[in-house]
Design an enzyme around this catalytic site. Structure first.
Site, PDB file in Angstrom:
ATOM      1  N   HIS A 261       5.816  74.170  19.887  1.00  0.00           N
ATOM      2  CA  HIS A 261       5.499  73.435  21.556  1.00  0.00           C
ATOM      3  C   HIS A 261       6.277  72.077  21.424  1.00  0.00           C
ATOM      4  CE1 HIS A 261       3.230  71.813  24.512  1.00  0.00           C
ATOM      5  NE2 HIS A 261       2.765  73.002  24.814  1.00  0.00           N
ATOM      6  N   ASP A 315       0.056  80.682  24.188  1.00  0.00           N
ATOM      7  CA  ASP A 315       0.601  82.155  24.446  1.00  0.00           C
ATOM      8  C   ASP A 315       0.357  82.964  23.256  1.00  0.00           C
ATOM      9  OD1 ASP A 315       2.995  80.540  26.405  1.00  0.00           O
ATOM     10  OD2 ASP A 315       1.466  81.934  27.092  1.00  0.00           O
TER      11      ASP A 315
END
Ligand code: SDX
Length: 384
Positions: A261, A315
């Site tokens: 991320h 996700d």
């Protein structure tokens, strides 16, 4: 005007000032309007959270009831949009169908009154109410069936599951799906929200703003990763194959879907909550064999890449929840979009309140004052 240092992907460059949400990537903190995501996931609902994001405070009882009523009333689609969807190829990706349908809404509500709070509220209600109906409608249409009408007796999450499956939604499944929507609703200036803001800054209509954001979310490096994670787990196939798969990825320097991320350098707090939701569903509906592979993958990636701050993001586990809810894999990203419409609209409204069109600069690396070369004097085509 001083030119700021160039940062690829605008990494670390503030693009706005906002009080909608906050992320601390080192501590794994996410807050919506200052409220920790863990509190909202446990105690709130998606529509109540949406109201908080867009209007800046939790609604009182009357405000929430009025908002929920308006959303129920506007869930239906114009028959022309349903008929348009029937012309889409069944093989088309549902995110493309959603982007086209969201943009088409602008054809019916083209008046732009961005300084009118009633217009803003009407656009917010229409988009929040109709996007789930669009996603479910395309699912039924591409299977050759007529879409079902929304049911006013069902809540926001339960109604979507009903429109998708044509079956009465299980209460636990509806609650867990509602929590998933809350978790995916907002996340500061991610790529699709930034796209929404740039589009909003030209003062175009809100339907074009959402269509821009849907197109941005679709990419595998962003919202499209949840679909890729399930494909990855399917490809790995067994716990024993996790480490060989990971070693091959690392050798090829390919990104592992659902990990890493730009901001979080620890496990995404949303991933932790989604993992707990998945385990609740497994208790009631049976364990998903992909879960064991996912757990083994998380452990192996932490060993190999934890030092680089590569941990599961939102996700990684969301797909396992959606699979257990019976949602088709290629609808995972449209489901992400259903939730993120809340955040996109909150930033649209915030952008309008103090707007300046986005127009960054560049560091020019090309040539200057080059003479035009007549076509008869240009280089020969290199035949490979
Ligand atoms: C979402 O921004 C948001 O908030 C997004 C989101 C939201 O709610 O809106 O949180 C939702 O989009 C989550 C992310 C979903 N995407 C994926 O799961 C795709 C896989 N992840 C990567 O593509 C990547 O981690 C990104 C795109 C998410 C972030 O990329 P960055 O910040 O540009 O990081 P990078 O590509 O510059 O990588 C930095 C280093 C590199 O190693 P070095 O070259 O420095 O040695 O970390 C490595 C990368 O190779 N790396 C990974 C990796 N992610 C980063 N290595 C392997 N697998 C990965 N997934």
């Amino acid at each position: 005007m001083t030119v700021c240092e160039y940062r690829a992907g605008l990494e670390g460059v503030p693009a706005t000032q906002s009080n909608i949400s906050f992320v601390d990537g080192q501590k794994g903190i996410l807050e919506y309007r200052g409220i920790p995501i863990e509190e909202l996931a446990e105690k709130s609902t998606f529509l109540e959270t949406t109201y908080l994001l867009i209007w800046g405070e939790l609604p009182n009882k009357d405000e929430l009831e009025a908002f929920e009523h308006e959303i129920r009333y506007h869930r239906r689609l114009k028959f022309r949009i349903r008929d348009m969807m029937k012309c889409f190829p069944e093989s088309g990706h549902p995110m493309d169908a959603l982007q086209a349908s969201a943009a088409a809404l602008g054809l019916f509500y083209s008046r732009r009154a961005l300084d009118d709070p009633a217009y803003i509220r009407a656009a917010v209600v229409r988009l929040l109410a109709k996007i789930p109906t669009m996603v479910a409608a395309f699912q039924l249409i591409r299977k050759g069936n007529d879409p079902v009408q929304p049911r006013d007796d069902l809540g926001y999450a339960g109604n979507f599951l009903y429109m998708l499956s044509e079956r009465e939604p299980d209460a636990l499944a509806a609650r867990i799906f509602d929590v998933c929507l809350t978790l995916h609703a907002e996340h500061t200036i991610n790529a699709s929200t930034f796209s929404a803001m740039v589009t909003a800054s030209t003062l175009t209509d809100p339907y074009a703003v959402i269509a821009s954001a849907v197109g941005t979310l679709a990419g595998p490096l962003h919202g499209g990763a949840n679909e890729e994670v399930i494909d990855m787990l399917e490809q790995i196939g067994s716990v024993e194959n996790v480490r060989p798969y990971l070693d091959d990825c690392l050798q090829r320097k390919s990104k592992i879907m659902g990990f890493g991320h730009r901001v979080y350098k620890v496990k995404d707090p949303r991933a932790t909550i989604l993992q707990n939701l998945a385990e609740k569903l497994f208790e009631k509906f049976g364990r998903d064999n992909y879960y064991d592979i996912a757990i083994a993958m998380e452990q192996a990636v932490e060993e190999k890449l934890g030092h680089k701050g590569i941990y599961p993001n939102v996700d990684f586990y969301s797909g396992l929840v959606y699979r257990k809810l019976g949602i088709p894999t290629d609808l995972f990203t449209p489901v992400f979009a259903i939730a993120r419409v809340a955040g996109w609209l909150a930033h649209w409204k915030e952008q309008l309140a103090e707007n300046r069109i986005f127009r960054p600069t560049q560091i020019y690396t090309g040539l200057h004052a080059i003479p035009y070369t007549p076509i008869t004097e240009r280089r020969e085509t290199l035949v490979d």
